[in-house]
Design an enzyme around this catalytic site. Structure first.
Site: not given
Lengths: 458, 458, 458, 458
Positions: C112, C158, C279, C285, C287, C292, C319, C324, C327
């Site tokens: 622990n 906006h 693409s 394309k 991109n 993204e 504990y 566990q 992580k």
């Protein structure tokens, strides 16, 4: 819900500590349950007669008084008050009116099954209202799509112009997610429509009440199978919150695109004055607040769903008081989502698409795939066609010109088996009309979509 | 917030569509901002004088009228109404009272920086209130710990009895997480305390307002560095929601343990009557609803935090109307967390720990580690000591008896270098008092904890 | 973590059931802890000598062997294997090498406190690395801002053009949120830097280990106050996940804006070839996938944070094996956020802003506020100035022309006290340079921002 | 997914920047798609023949080569490598083997529709596997319920003893939530089972491919209606994550109760050795880690769901690269939930319920409702009956005795119309057997539940 009653029902001698009262109080959050609880009480009064706990006469008297009370509640003559929740207020009122007979209403029933029943009834109504509102948005999409059947616009992937499509195709791309939402909500509704009443506090009903009768009186499709599960089950609330979240997220996607298309730079959309807003400081502004608010509300929806998921994490089965916290997120997500759906329905009536601006965005480079497709029809493997057009596109980028012009600048053999003429003859409409496969953007394929959509709306 | 004003400020000719109005309306959610906005207006009126937009006399007249309005608001003589939000209501009222001079108040200011300022002031107050409430819980823990310094209880890991500890040690295990919460909230408060006023709508203030003066008038520690960031930054709200969530989650852990300890099977806790509740159907029940509600509320807190995180995901910089949705989750999490904290403070005054029941749970097997530790002091490597005691524990489980008794059943050499006498002499208190290292459960170590805690509370 | 050891340490006779093994196994998720655990073991070996559990010689031998093992691990000569987690692998290896002395290493220590210590060490390193990476992004912003000091661009609220600003101002609007992130991470780091070692399994250390010595050896700033709290506290992991989430969300906002600005319609940004993608089907394309992906990763970060918050909801103190699961979300959020930050640093080196395109977007209507401000300097109350300009803006919208041209179409008195000449003389730069207040967009104010930023980066 | 191909497919001249490569790479996360992609390729090769893009012979050759490649992949002779994702690796391999014909495979197809197709196939398999695993848990519950039909245990609300029930009733309370989960997953599966292939990159298929044929080859129930929607729709992944989350949360509730019942204080459950674990420091421990891990994993599930919800928030329609982040949460939640379900199935085989301990917890006070019910059968209104028993319960609490004994201490009239004898005759079994209404805990009602459950499992 159940368990603030020591103070009410006797037994306990002391007042509730104010700090406990402050977190216990649910009067505000229960208000939307009042009518549903009255319906539940009426059915229960009848059922107590059927199973012999009440005589037929008692049962009728009690049910009639509850029907009357519901009428008074509906037209505002009676307002639940006093008591710590609406359920107590109803029971007290009916006991005031009928004496001992009122005190028999709660026989074999507990807050646990009573509240779960009313809650489910209310959620079913919310689902019905939401579906109806979604239908208006879908109708708005179909209407616009029919008007814009011959408007062309670039499709975008990565917010980069991709291939030309019909605007109707873009509009219908928002119809189908909403159709999935309705399908999902209807499936959820069936699970909501499971009657808990008759489960008692936790172990079942001691006087043989007819639960099928209760279900049929109240419009439930099923009767719950296990009383412990019944009183501790809030899956139906989570299910609904999930269904509503998906609606909210779909509208957030549409909103995002409306916002981008409303920018001066795109300039694809004009908002009717009553649907846009201005600025307190900048006199020039006309803003798509409606779409922003709808997008913003989707965040609330996700949060409400999370609240409900976290609420049941690690709870033992059966009723725990934590479950009282189930209602506020449900009312919120129901109200907010319906408001968003209504706003979007209004938007779809009040925005105008600017086809000319869209047309001017359909520059040569959106024909690149079409060019490769034509090469394929001339027998080239796609990968080879792709490479030829890539070279051309690169050339065009470097010269900062269109594909067609770039083609004139390259040696003829570099585009073989195409000729310059082939390339000059490529058109936006041609590229669109090549895509006739169902789901594609050719006119015939769109008309198929529209026909299916109209059948669903009918 | 900013931008529903076309309809108000002129320019736009049309009414707002009801569906837009329905999602735009923020009067309800702005109410907690009224006082903070009045404070902001007063400081701003003064600053407009300092930078020459108003004459000294105008500035004083305006500020005085606002001070008066705030007084009327405070004692309930004036209630904001009309207008679509409290900010409009205030500005309209002051314009009604002062004419043109009122119309000068908004010079160089926008809803964007104005609302952000008021919101931050309100959040700072919420933080201060929350910290004070947490201190009460901490005080309750310390008081109980002092009373229970000599009460022994098993510690649990995996909800299995582990090693004996002082009950005070268990109580203080909830003090320190709350201390972390206060540290975190104070750090957050510094970030909240950053003045946006003087940022205009987005690009800065055009008339050289003295932002340091504004900050000092309003009690802000810092002035924001960039106007675009200022009007679009809601990190402070998220920070606060996170800080409050952690408090709520810590209380959910304490609640869980109180609920388990309140079961008949554990029987470690007795609730004062006014802090427990009964059941509407089961006359025998006395339920720890308070702890369940606190545990349940933590779910709401996580949901509210998520709402705010999702809200800003993928928004461009500067102000977008989505941000209007920032306030409801903040008011909710503030209110709910404070109610939970207050409830827990009340609980800690009103629960009684049953030391005798705890003592009877300190069966032999909680001495297993002590036994291994003694073996280590006799020179055995720990792994070897562990194996000896494991064998003994297994024997005890199989015979369904205590460790001490099991030891008498095994050959003497199997516990060497210990003797049966050594084992009989092991005591709960001995095991506890061996753990004198700071952070441990020996009396001296607990007293150290308590001294530090009291210094923090002082 | 602690408690899969029955099978290992003796006592238990049976093998672990495969279904339990499948959810128990943490070898994969523990790998990043190996080095930190070795550091912890070295310090603990020394401290066992200081408190007399080991002789000085034993302590030195043990510590030296561990130092050597760590070296072998670092250069890949020793790879942890066998055993169910890295901690077991280390202890077994050292026992294989040293015999009984190795078996003494775990004296007074438990999984622990051991794992919590290693985990905290690893999180501290993650924080340090993340801060360093953020600094690169900030440096990139400052570099670009210095280059673009005299580039003008519309600010947007906006997503509508608002007021003209310097591009440097927009860039720096992303510097300050990252500065808040660093401040927050540093505060979090202090809480992470609290030593749990010496807490034993739950009740403290039985052999008087010197925890201050351990803290100082391992670089911890504080020693934990309560052993129960120590072994069950995962606040530090949640704190870190929150700090990282905020970074991820800030980058999602920048990404959104980069994506929009990369559209052909905006056309403000050109990506260097090695930072953009194409693409598989559309040869035309180019991109902004990088942005993204960064935006998308923020969703993962929010989810990871939620996982950790939900994990501790309703857990008792001390504990529980649930912990566990702490992580994987931490490793994920650490790795993903750092990858995003690095990607954004690369982007800021490799994108080129197109100032000319930005300039051409600075149409007349972005001067509306400037016009109102000038009216204010001529003595008009702001609300009146606002109304005059609103009328003009409406006229311009209806005629589809600029504000300046609209002004020539209206009766002279409608813009009084301004003249047509006043209006013709309005300039973008003038509007920008009016905003000299700190935080504003005037050159002097930006230079102030840059100076402060550089001081922070130094 | 689509768009890392500039570097691959030609056109682009530069290498990808390492920082972009680091966040682009999806080879790890795509691995589970390899088989599904091969299936998709085979069907597509056939369909290209049917629509005339390939001759029958070409189509057959291509399809056969892909079938062979799939066989080699299945038995490990061919491992996808090189290329940036499995899709590229497959296409390259087939081109290496077949030359130009391989280069024709991607005709009219894009990464967008290709990957969505493979992903959906993989999710359908996950759903099928999960449902099967859930059935094992349900079977385990039914088996235990049949064994424990005559074991009595207190039901708990608020973790306080409520009314006596059959243990089988408690067990079956976990059967029905899992049945809802299966119903939900099957509904979700129908939505997953919608074919995107034939949508091209975004605007549809240019060569009239037969999508119904593709659907039938691949086992899809439906064909998508709109190509834009098809390539940007990740609702199916979210739907699945939601369905899995609900399973995880249901198991978290069961786990919580198993953990509490495993405490020494409750003592209701004994774990088989191979399903429990020990402690590295405390030789006495036997811990229910399995249940704790299952409870903890539900937190991960909620986080994964949130990741997916946040991912699509505010995305425009059609494909954005953000969507590449859809797979890791899906693989995680699928794997973790299945591991949890399997663990719980093992647990249900390996735990033993201790009926005697449960029986001894059925103290007098769990008969309180029974007493009130008997009073009701004697004609008292429930509220009056409730008050009589409440008084008795209070008396019992004060005297710290059972209800029956308390009754002997009160004046006979205080329990009228009951007599002391009536009260002495109350039994646990009587209380249980009174609840014969469907859903209740009487033997006949449980047998009804079991019969329904077995029909579902058959």
């Amino acid at each position: 819900m159940t368990d603030t009653k020591q103070h009410l029902w006797g037994g306990g001698s002391s007042e509730m500590h104010p700090a406990l009262a402050a977190i216990s109080d649910s009067l505000g959050q229960d208000a939307p349950l009042a009518d549903a609880d009255l319906r539940g009480c009426i059915a229960y009064a009848k059922a107590l007669g059927k199973c012999g706990v009440l005589t037929d006469e008692e049962s009728t008297t009690l049910a009639d008084a509850l029907v009357k009370l519901r009428e008074e509640f509906t037209d505002g003559r009676w307002i639940p008050s006093g008591g710590e929740d609406v359920h107590t207020a109803i029971e007290q009122e009916i006991t005031d009116r009928l004496g001992d007979l009122g005190g028999r209403l709660h026989t074999g029933r507990s807050r646990n099954d009573q509240v779960a029943t009313a809650f489910r009834l209310a959620v079913m109504e919310e689902i019905d209202g939401l579906i109806q509102a979604i239908r208006s948005v879908q109708q708005g999409l179909v209407n616009q799509a029919q008007n814009e059947l011959d408007t062309f616009v670039p499709s975008y992937t990565h917010l980069q112009r991709a291939q030309p499509i019909r605007l109707a195709h873009w509009l219908m791309a928002y119809f189908w997610p909403l159709e999935r939402d309705i399908e999902r909500l209807l499936q959820i509704r069936t699970r909501v429509s499971t009657l808990p009443l008759g489960s008692g506090a936790v172990s079942g009903h001691p006087f043989g009440i007819d639960r099928d009768f209760l279900a049929s009186e109240l419009g439930f499709e099923r009767v719950s199978e296990n009383s412990l599960d019944s009183v501790g089950d809030r899956d139906f609330a989570i299910d609904f919150a999930f269904g509503a979240s998906m609606v909210a997220l779909h509208l957030s996607r549409l909103s995002e695109e409306l916002i981008i298309w409303s920018s001066s730079e795109f300039g694809y959309i004009q908002w009717r004055d009553d649907l846009a807003t201005g600025s307190s400081l900048m006199p020039n502004k006309k803003n798509p607040d409606l779409a922003e608010l709808v997008r913003g509300r989707s965040a609330q929806a996700v949060g409400d769903l999370v609240s409900l998921l976290v609420l049941i994490k690690g709870l033992p089965s059966s009723y725990q008081r934590d479950l009282q916290e189930d209602k506020p997120p449900v009312w919120r997500i129901a109200g907010a989502t319906k408001a968003s759906v209504n706003a979007m329905a209004a938007a779809l009536e009040g925005i105008r698409f600017k086809g000319e601006k869209m047309g001017s965005a359909l520059t040569d480079d959106t024909l690149a795939t079409e060019m490769a497709d034509v090469l394929v029809t001339r027998g080239l493997p796609f990968r080879q066609a792709y490479r030829i057009v890539s070279r051309l596109a690169k050339e065009a980028r470097e010269r900062d010109c269109g594909l067609k012009e770039a083609a004139t600048q390259l040696p003829a053999e570099s585009i073989e088996p195409l000729t310059i003429d082939d390339i000059q003859n490529l058109t936006i409409e041609g590229a669109i009309e090549r895509r006739t496969t169902p789901g594609g953007t050719a006119k015939s394929a769109i008309e198929l979509q529209l026909a299916k959509a109209q059948a669903l709306l009918a």
